[in-house]
Design a protein around this motif. Structure first.
Motif, mmCIF file in Angstrom:
data_model
loop_
_atom_site.group_PDB
_atom_site.id
_atom_site.type_symbol
_atom_site.label_atom_id
_atom_site.label_comp_id
_atom_site.label_asym_id
_atom_site.label_seq_id
_atom_site.Cartn_x
_atom_site.Cartn_y
_atom_site.Cartn_z
ATOM 1 N N SER A 7 -22.198 -4.998 26.470
ATOM 2 C CA SER A 7 -21.675 -3.777 27.099
ATOM 3 C C SER A 7 -22.299 -3.670 28.481
ATOM 4 O O SER A 7 -23.530 -3.817 28.625
ATOM 5 C CB SER A 7 -22.081 -2.568 26.235
ATOM 6 O OG SER A 7 -22.107 -1.392 27.019
ATOM 7 N N THR A 8 -21.489 -3.413 29.490
ATOM 8 C CA THR A 8 -22.063 -3.250 30.839
ATOM 9 C C THR A 8 -22.975 -2.024 30.877
ATOM 10 O O THR A 8 -23.942 -1.996 31.638
ATOM 11 C CB THR A 8 -20.954 -3.119 31.907
ATOM 12 O OG1 THR A 8 -20.102 -2.025 31.568
ATOM 13 C CG2 THR A 8 -20.133 -4.400 32.035
ATOM 14 N N ASN A 9 -22.680 -1.007 30.041
ATOM 15 C CA ASN A 9 -23.585 0.153 30.017
ATOM 16 C C ASN A 9 -24.968 -0.252 29.499
ATOM 17 O O ASN A 9 -25.994 0.198 30.027
ATOM 18 C CB ASN A 9 -23.012 1.274 29.137
ATOM 19 C CG ASN A 9 -22.275 2.320 29.963
ATOM 20 O OD1 ASN A 9 -21.621 1.985 30.943
ATOM 21 N ND2 ASN A 9 -22.370 3.582 29.576
ATOM 22 N N GLN B 282 -16.329 -7.779 27.331
ATOM 23 C CA GLN B 282 -17.446 -7.189 26.579
ATOM 24 C C GLN B 282 -17.241 -7.480 25.092
ATOM 25 O O GLN B 282 -16.115 -7.391 24.588
ATOM 26 C CB GLN B 282 -17.498 -5.676 26.773
ATOM 27 C CG GLN B 282 -17.742 -5.231 28.222
ATOM 28 C CD GLN B 282 -17.835 -3.714 28.344
ATOM 29 O OE1 GLN B 282 -18.848 -3.190 28.769
ATOM 30 N NE2 GLN B 282 -16.777 -3.012 27.965
ATOM 31 N N GLY C 98 -18.086 -3.331 23.665
ATOM 32 C CA GLY C 98 -17.790 -2.232 24.608
ATOM 33 C C GLY C 98 -17.757 -0.910 23.855
ATOM 34 O O GLY C 98 -17.223 -0.832 22.754
ATOM 35 N N ARG C 99 -18.324 0.124 24.474
ATOM 36 C CA ARG C 99 -18.415 1.435 23.810
ATOM 37 C C ARG C 99 -17.562 2.463 24.524
ATOM 38 O O ARG C 99 -17.503 2.500 25.751
ATOM 39 C CB ARG C 99 -19.852 1.968 23.863
ATOM 40 C CG ARG C 99 -20.868 1.163 23.139
ATOM 41 C CD ARG C 99 -22.091 2.043 22.866
ATOM 42 N NE ARG C 99 -22.739 2.526 24.063
ATOM 43 C CZ ARG C 99 -23.587 1.859 24.797
ATOM 44 N NH1 ARG C 99 -23.894 0.622 24.457
ATOM 45 N NH2 ARG C 99 -24.148 2.385 25.866
ATOM 46 N N GLY C 100 -16.941 3.343 23.735
ATOM 47 C CA GLY C 100 -16.252 4.493 24.289
ATOM 48 C C GLY C 100 -16.988 5.758 23.901
ATOM 49 O O GLY C 100 -18.090 5.705 23.348
ATOM 50 N N ARG C 101 -16.382 6.895 24.208
ATOM 51 C CA ARG C 101 -16.984 8.182 23.830
ATOM 52 C C ARG C 101 -16.984 8.343 22.324
ATOM 53 O O ARG C 101 -16.220 7.721 21.615
ATOM 54 C CB ARG C 101 -16.177 9.337 24.424
ATOM 55 C CG ARG C 101 -16.449 9.614 25.868
ATOM 56 C CD ARG C 101 -15.536 10.707 26.350
ATOM 57 N NE ARG C 101 -15.870 12.003 25.778
ATOM 58 C CZ ARG C 101 -15.022 12.731 25.045
ATOM 59 N NH1 ARG C 101 -13.829 12.300 24.754
ATOM 60 N NH2 ARG C 101 -15.400 13.912 24.601
ATOM 61 N N TRP D 293 -14.632 0.235 22.585
ATOM 62 C CA TRP D 293 -13.717 0.082 23.718
ATOM 63 C C TRP D 293 -13.325 -1.394 23.739
ATOM 64 O O TRP D 293 -14.141 -2.257 24.100
ATOM 65 C CB TRP D 293 -14.395 0.494 25.025
ATOM 66 C CG TRP D 293 -13.508 0.430 26.237
ATOM 67 C CD1 TRP D 293 -13.474 -0.572 27.166
ATOM 68 C CD2 TRP D 293 -12.545 1.405 26.666
ATOM 69 N NE1 TRP D 293 -12.543 -0.276 28.137
ATOM 70 C CE2 TRP D 293 -11.967 0.936 27.856
ATOM 71 C CE3 TRP D 293 -12.121 2.637 26.156
ATOM 72 C CZ2 TRP D 293 -10.980 1.650 28.549
ATOM 73 C CZ3 TRP D 293 -11.145 3.344 26.850
ATOM 74 C CH2 TRP D 293 -10.591 2.851 28.032
ATOM 75 N N LYS E 180 -3.075 6.332 28.430
ATOM 76 C CA LYS E 180 -4.434 6.132 28.937
ATOM 77 C C LYS E 180 -4.555 4.786 29.656
ATOM 78 O O LYS E 180 -4.226 3.745 29.103
ATOM 79 C CB LYS E 180 -5.429 6.210 27.776
ATOM 80 C CG LYS E 180 -6.878 6.078 28.194
ATOM 81 C CD LYS E 180 -7.801 6.676 27.171
ATOM 82 C CE LYS E 180 -9.249 6.436 27.520
ATOM 83 N NZ LYS E 180 -10.174 7.194 26.675
ATOM 84 N N GLY F 49 -11.058 5.097 31.104
ATOM 85 C CA GLY F 49 -11.950 6.054 30.451
ATOM 86 C C GLY F 49 -13.353 5.943 31.031
ATOM 87 O O GLY F 49 -13.709 4.910 31.624
ATOM 88 N N VAL F 50 -14.127 6.989 30.845
ATOM 89 C CA VAL F 50 -15.469 7.092 31.451
ATOM 90 C C VAL F 50 -16.492 7.386 30.360
ATOM 91 O O VAL F 50 -16.251 8.224 29.494
ATOM 92 C CB VAL F 50 -15.499 8.265 32.472
ATOM 93 C CG1 VAL F 50 -16.866 8.375 33.135
ATOM 94 C CG2 VAL F 50 -14.401 8.111 33.516
HETATM 95 C C1 BTN Z 1 -13.756 6.375 26.654
HETATM 96 O O1 BTN Z 1 -12.643 6.646 27.124
HETATM 97 O O2 BTN Z 1 -14.024 6.616 25.461
HETATM 98 C C2 BTN Z 1 -14.801 5.773 27.549
HETATM 99 C C3 BTN Z 1 -14.624 4.277 27.693
HETATM 100 C C4 BTN Z 1 -15.659 3.647 28.589
HETATM 101 C C5 BTN Z 1 -15.577 2.135 28.571
HETATM 102 C C6 BTN Z 1 -16.456 1.520 29.599
HETATM 103 S S1 BTN Z 1 -16.098 -0.199 29.868
HETATM 104 C C7 BTN Z 1 -17.536 -0.340 30.845
HETATM 105 C C8 BTN Z 1 -18.633 0.466 30.180
HETATM 106 N N1 BTN Z 1 -19.305 -0.320 29.158
HETATM 107 C C9 BTN Z 1 -19.108 0.162 27.931
HETATM 108 O O3 BTN Z 1 -19.571 -0.324 26.889
HETATM 109 N N2 BTN Z 1 -18.334 1.255 28.002
HETATM 110 C C10 BTN Z 1 -17.956 1.589 29.360
#
Ligand code: BTN
Length: 264
Positions: A26-28, A50, A53-56, A61, A119, A122-123
């Motif tokens: 995950s880039t986060n 990723q 990858g994680r979302g809210r 993600w 969509k 996302g952030v």
């Molecule tokens: C959402 O809409 O739930 C938020 C999604 C965010 C995805 C981005 S991709 C780059 C960064 N790294 C992650 O693991 N998540 C965010």
């Protein structure tokens, strides 16, 4: 070679320094670790793909190597206004950046960017305090090149490649997004949500719409309501359709009732 390896952002500080990876969990996560190791305000991590990858709200993600953007930036704002509406400010900046390529781009509270009602970005904001100062990681995912989505996403998601007759190159999209985000972040850190509200509200399809909101208490039950507006801190004000008192929604899920959203 990845097109993002030699990105030259047209910004003063956002996106510099920049680390790019072919693959990350995950880039986060990478940005959080880099922040702890002292990365400066504006530093940016991107990846072609990723694996986690994680979302809210703890969601995944999906992040295949399909020409999409997976990006996280490290922000070290001065002590100042409340940061609760940061995801709204970032959403507004992403919308402005994408509006250069298409006028059909809108916002859904709190942090979704929509293209033609689906969509497209996302952030995800994550923070920790270092003494009195916040250390923030803002991740955003933008569907640029992807043309195939998993069946459960296909009806709700889109990409620039699917929605535009000639989609722009991914590096140009990222440069444009950074150029749009930098001034809006400066305004937000100086004046809080009040300073960016006029760039969020007119584009938010949630406001005025019939919605359903998760009832507090974690039962998963949804309540039909009308979205009335935003509080000064960015929280959503909703009026239940059964006539109960209006209440604030600070986070969580808000679904738009089909056919009852404002068009851009
Ligand atoms: C959402 O809409 O739930 C938020 C999604 C965010 C995805 C981005 S991709 C780059 C960064 N790294 C992650 O693991 N998540 C965010």
């Amino acid at each position: 070679m990845s097109d993002l390896l030699d990105l030259r952002p047209r910004t003063r500080w956002l996106g510099r320094p920049h680390e790019h990876f072919a693959e990350l969990a995950s880039t986060n996560d990478r940005a959080l670790a880099w922040a702890r190791a002292g990365a400066p305000h504006g530093a940016m991590v991107s990846a072609d793909r990723q694996t986690a990858g994680r979302g809210r709200l703890g969601r995944a993600w999906a992040s295949p190597a399909a020409g999409d953007l997976y990006v996280s930036v490290i922000l070290r704002p001065p002590q100042g206004p409340a940061l609760g509406a940061l995801a709204l400010a970032v959403g507004a900046g992403l919308r402005e950046g994408l509006a250069r390529w298409t006028p059909q781009v809108a916002l859904k509270w709190p942090n979704d960017v929509l293209l033609a009602g689906r969509k497209v970005a996302g952030v995800l904001c994550e923070a920790r305090w270092v003494g009195d100062l916040p250390e923030l990681v803002v991740g955003f995912g933008v569907n640029v090149g992807r043309t195939l989505f998993d069946p459960e996403l296909a009806a709700r998601a889109t990409s620039l490649a699917l929605a535009l007759p000639s989609p722009p190159p991914r590096a140009a999209v990222l440069s444009g997004l950074l150029a749009a985000l930098e001034p809006i972040l400066c305004d937000f850190f100086a004046g809080g949500f009040a300073a960016v509200r006029a760039r969020y509200e007119p584009h938010c399809v949630t406001l005025g719409a019939r919605v359903s909101v998760e009832v507090p208490g974690g039962t998963g039950e949804r309540e039909p309501a009308r979205a009335l507006g935003l509080d000064p801190d960015g929280a959503l004000l909703v009026a239940p359709l059964d006539g109960g008192p209006a209440r604030r929604v600070e986070s969580g899920d808000v679904w738009l009732e089909a056919g009852d959203q404002r068009e851009e």
